[in-house]
Design an enzyme around this catalytic site. Structure first.
Site, short mmCIF file in Angstrom:
data_model
loop_
_atom_site.label_atom_id
_atom_site.label_comp_id
_atom_site.label_asym_id
_atom_site.label_seq_id
_atom_site.Cartn_x
_atom_site.Cartn_y
_atom_site.Cartn_z
N CYS A 345 -5.23 16.86 6.71
CA CYS A 345 -5.20 17.75 5.55
C CYS A 345 -5.37 19.22 5.90
CB CYS A 345 -6.25 17.32 4.52
SG CYS A 345 -7.87 16.93 5.20
N ARG A 374 -10.39 8.36 15.16
CA ARG A 374 -11.66 8.14 14.47
C ARG A 374 -12.57 7.28 15.33
NH1 ARG A 374 -9.56 7.25 8.19
NH2 ARG A 374 -8.45 9.24 8.08
N GLN A 392 -0.98 8.16 10.58
CA GLN A 392 -0.94 8.03 9.12
C GLN A 392 0.32 8.69 8.56
OE1 GLN A 392 -5.13 7.33 7.10
NE2 GLN A 392 -4.53 9.46 7.14
N ASP A 394 0.85 10.68 6.22
CA ASP A 394 0.08 11.57 5.36
C ASP A 394 0.99 12.55 4.63
OD1 ASP A 394 -2.62 11.37 4.97
OD2 ASP A 394 -3.17 12.35 6.85
N HIS A 396 0.52 15.80 1.57
CA HIS A 396 -0.35 16.56 0.67
C HIS A 396 0.55 17.32 -0.29
CE1 HIS A 396 -2.99 15.68 4.09
NE2 HIS A 396 -3.91 15.59 3.16
N LYS A 475 -10.09 8.60 -5.94
CA LYS A 475 -8.83 8.13 -5.38
C LYS A 475 -8.36 6.85 -6.06
CE LYS A 475 -11.14 5.63 -1.60
NZ LYS A 475 -11.09 5.26 -0.19
N HIS A 521 -3.91 14.21 -1.93
CA HIS A 521 -3.78 13.57 -0.63
C HIS A 521 -3.19 12.18 -0.90
CE1 HIS A 521 -7.16 16.25 1.04
NE2 HIS A 521 -7.32 16.34 -0.27
#
Length: 649
Positions: A345, A374, A392, A394, A396, A475, A521
């Site tokens: 992000c 992670r 991911q 991902d 945004h 979320k 997100h």
């Protein structure tokens, strides 16, 4: 005489108690006419919203309607499994008096109990333990509850050398508890809140499944314990159905299929949770990535890329260092602290900030197949579904508050399109503000309201999961249901008013006034590693044709057909098929069996006759023979399934 209200399954009845003292719940159920045998017999009771033992005393002051907990009740199976965990612990301590006991909870599909034993339990040990458990079950040993003060409990466990129980009681004392409850069945007494089934005879339908290592309290700095897993049901029929399910799940285990199909491997020598993608697995992954890139571009997203490390001060500003640092890796360059990104992000925030934005620029949808790291503890690593490095999908979305609703619904449509194309049903869950979070109450209320409104307008049912949102916003979690009915968390949509505030993001509205955008997100697959693990198990390795690394395998009967096979494969490749040939001088049956084990969608066989006719004998993956086909006929049959789906959005 005291009158009690008791539910007898068909309604609430008044029961008059004329005995000495207050009655037990089980006694009131007998007077109310509840069955003492069969599936409707009570296993426990519910009083004032709490599940309690059948031998719990019901005082007149607590005479709110008493209701039975039967096998069909949602709380009953967990209660039974916890009781069987106690029975197992009793058997273990009887066979191995030197062991120290830790904890034994029920879990989603069964139960476990952790033991401190120098040598691992063997398969033979599990059989011996099961045998002793059956003896105890036949004795119908009652579960008897009693309470001790914290001091008495500590004296009890210290006297037995039960160091793990001592630690638990000490923690309870620190939390302000003054008394703790114990349960005894047979010769075994354990620290436990309860409740339990009335006696051990209820645990007859059980199975001990496996042994694994587990660090005490999940901390790799603490002792490694031996964890015995098991499961239990109220009937032998239910147990058998579950064991059949486990057998099918074992066949579909992505770790086994990943090796058999040469997709990926994991090696302790290079590090836990780090995946090596083999050629076929890497191709499967590339196919998914290409599908995603195409669909995101078609749906109005811009593809971006960012670095693997960012300065630590940025993660401090975002709140990650305060709320997520234990999951991050850190390094230092020229005295400057950096963090390896656990999320994508922040990079996207800086792309947004790279120039002034107008309302005409919004919504701005930035998409990245971003690799993140992670810090996962060794004990939770599991194949592809829990790793330390993963990618991911991902995105945004930066938008105005007025655009939030439509953007969320568009993401839900995107998820629905993709999951339905892959044969997944799914459920939606709204996760709200956790205890540890950033942002104002007003921001959280607006974000939660936006997600709730979009969910309602989508027309899909959803459940609320209180307190499980991200630390920066609520979320929507998408739970996939695979071919075995198991649920997997993959896609997510998070609504964030907080990070735009922290990084001073803005746009100018139509009146040239400075305004704050909303940041969404979202992921579709989530972690590609995890999603591929789910895909492997969902399809049992037999992927749809558009995802199969090898779509067509052409086998020859004799070497005289080699040139014809090569020509057929060349024609398929020109038309966009992933086709290979097997020209080895092996028996045809052997080559067909190998192809079946490799789960290739179509196997084509060319012998002398087919070579002369310019055809191939076509077999589907399941073994069905479709007859001879020339190249054009085969393409006509399969061209729609060889390419990934697309939508006009």
């Amino acid at each position: 005489m005291v009158r009690y209200e008791v539910s007898n399954l068909s309604g609430v009845v008044d029961v008059d108690w004329e005995g000495d003292g207050a009655p037990e719940a089980g006694e009131l159920f007998k007077l109310a006419g509840l069955p003492r045998k069969g599936p409707d017999r009570p296993v426990a009771a519910r009083l004032d919203g709490r599940v309690v033992d059948l031998n719990s005393v019901v005082t007149p002051a607590g005479s709110a309607a008493l209701s039975p907990v039967t096998a069909a009740d949602g709380d009953a199976l967990s209660l039974l499994r916890h009781s069987v965990a106690h029975i197992m612990a009793e058997a273990v301590t009887k066979l191995f008096p030197e062991v120290k006991v830790a904890i034994g909870p029920s879990i989603e599909d069964g139960f476990y109990y952790d033991f401190d034993k120098p040598e691992p339990f063997s398969v033979d040990d599990l059989e011996r333990i099961s045998g002793v458990m059956r003896e105890m079950i036949a004795e119908a040993q009652p579960f008897v509850r009693r309470e001790l003060s914290v001091g008495e409990a500590l004296d009890h466990f210290k006297g037995k050398g039960e160091v793990y129980k001592v630690e638990i009681v000490e923690d309870l004392a620190k939390a302000g508890e003054t008394a703790v409850s114990f349960y005894r069945c047979g010769d075994f007494t354990d620290l436990c809140r309860g409740p339990h089934v009335p006696d051990t005879s209820w645990g007859a339908a059980f199975k001990l499944l496996s042994v694994a290592g587990a660090y005490w309290r999940g901390d790799e700095r603490r002792p490694m314990l031996q964890r015995i897993y098991g499961t239990a049901f109220f009937t032998a029929k239910e147990l058998k159905a579950h064991l059949d399910f486990l057998e099918e799940a074992k066949k579909r285990d992505h770790r086994r299929l990943g090796k058999d199909l040469e997709l990926f491997s994991l090696h302790d020598e290079i590090g836990g949770g780090l995946v090596l993608w083999h050629p076929k697995g890497a191709l499967l992954r590339v196919l998914l990535e290409e599908f995603e890139r195409r669909e995101h571009v078609n749906r109005g997203y811009d593809i971006v890329m960012g670095p693997q490390i960012l300065k630590s001060e940025l993660w401090k500003k975002s709140g990650h260092l305060d709320y997520y640092a234990e999951n991050m890796y850190f390094t230092e360059i020229d005295g400057q602290g950096y963090a390896i990104k656990p999320m994508n992000c922040l990079g996207h925030i800086f792309i947004y900030r790279s120039r002034l934005r107008s309302f005409r620029d919004l919504p701005l949808r930035l998409f990245e197949l971003g690799t993140v790291h992670r810090h996962e503890k060794s004990g939770v690593l599991h194949g592809l579904t829990r790793v330390r490095q993963f990618t991911q999908d991902d995105a945004h979305i930066f938008c105005t508050p007025e655009q939030v609703n439509d953007e969320i619904k568009d993401v839900l449509r995107f998820v629905s399109d993709v999951m339905e194309a892959l044969g997944f049903d799914f459920e939606l869950e709204l996760s709200t503000r956790p205890e540890k979070s950033i942002g104002s109450d007003a921001d959280w209320d607006m974000a939660t309201g936006a997600l709730t409104e979009a969910l309602r307008e989508s027309g899909r049912p959803y459940e609320t999961n209180e307190g499980d949102g991200a630390f920066y916003g609520p979320k929507i979690d998408v739970k996939l249901k695979d071919a075995l009915g198991r649920r997997w968390q993959c896609a997510t949509i998070q609504c964030d008013f907080t990070l735009p505030e922290r990084f001073d993001l803005s746009f100018t509205d139509k009146d040239n006034q400075k305004k704050r955008p909303v940041m969404l997100h979202r992921t579709i697959f989530g972690s590609l590693e995890r999603f591929i693990g789910v895909l492997i198990e969902h399809f049992g390795g037999a992927f749809p044709m558009f995802l199969s690394p090898v779509q067509v395998l052409i086998l020859t009967v004799t070497q005289r057909a080699d040139e014809a096979a090569k020509a057929y494969a060349k024609g398929l490749k020109k038309r966009g098929y992933r086709a290979e040939t097997d020209l080895r001088n092996e028996k045809l049956g052997y080559k067909i069996r190998e192809a079946r084990m490799s789960k290739i969608p179509y196997v084509l066989v060319i012998g002398d006759k087919e070579a002369e006719n310019g055809t191939a004998a076509v077999r589907e993956r399941g073994g069905k023979e479709l007859g001879e086909m020339n190249l054009e006929a085969f393409v006509s049959l399969t061209e729609k399934e060889k390419d990934p789906p697309s939508w006009d959005r």
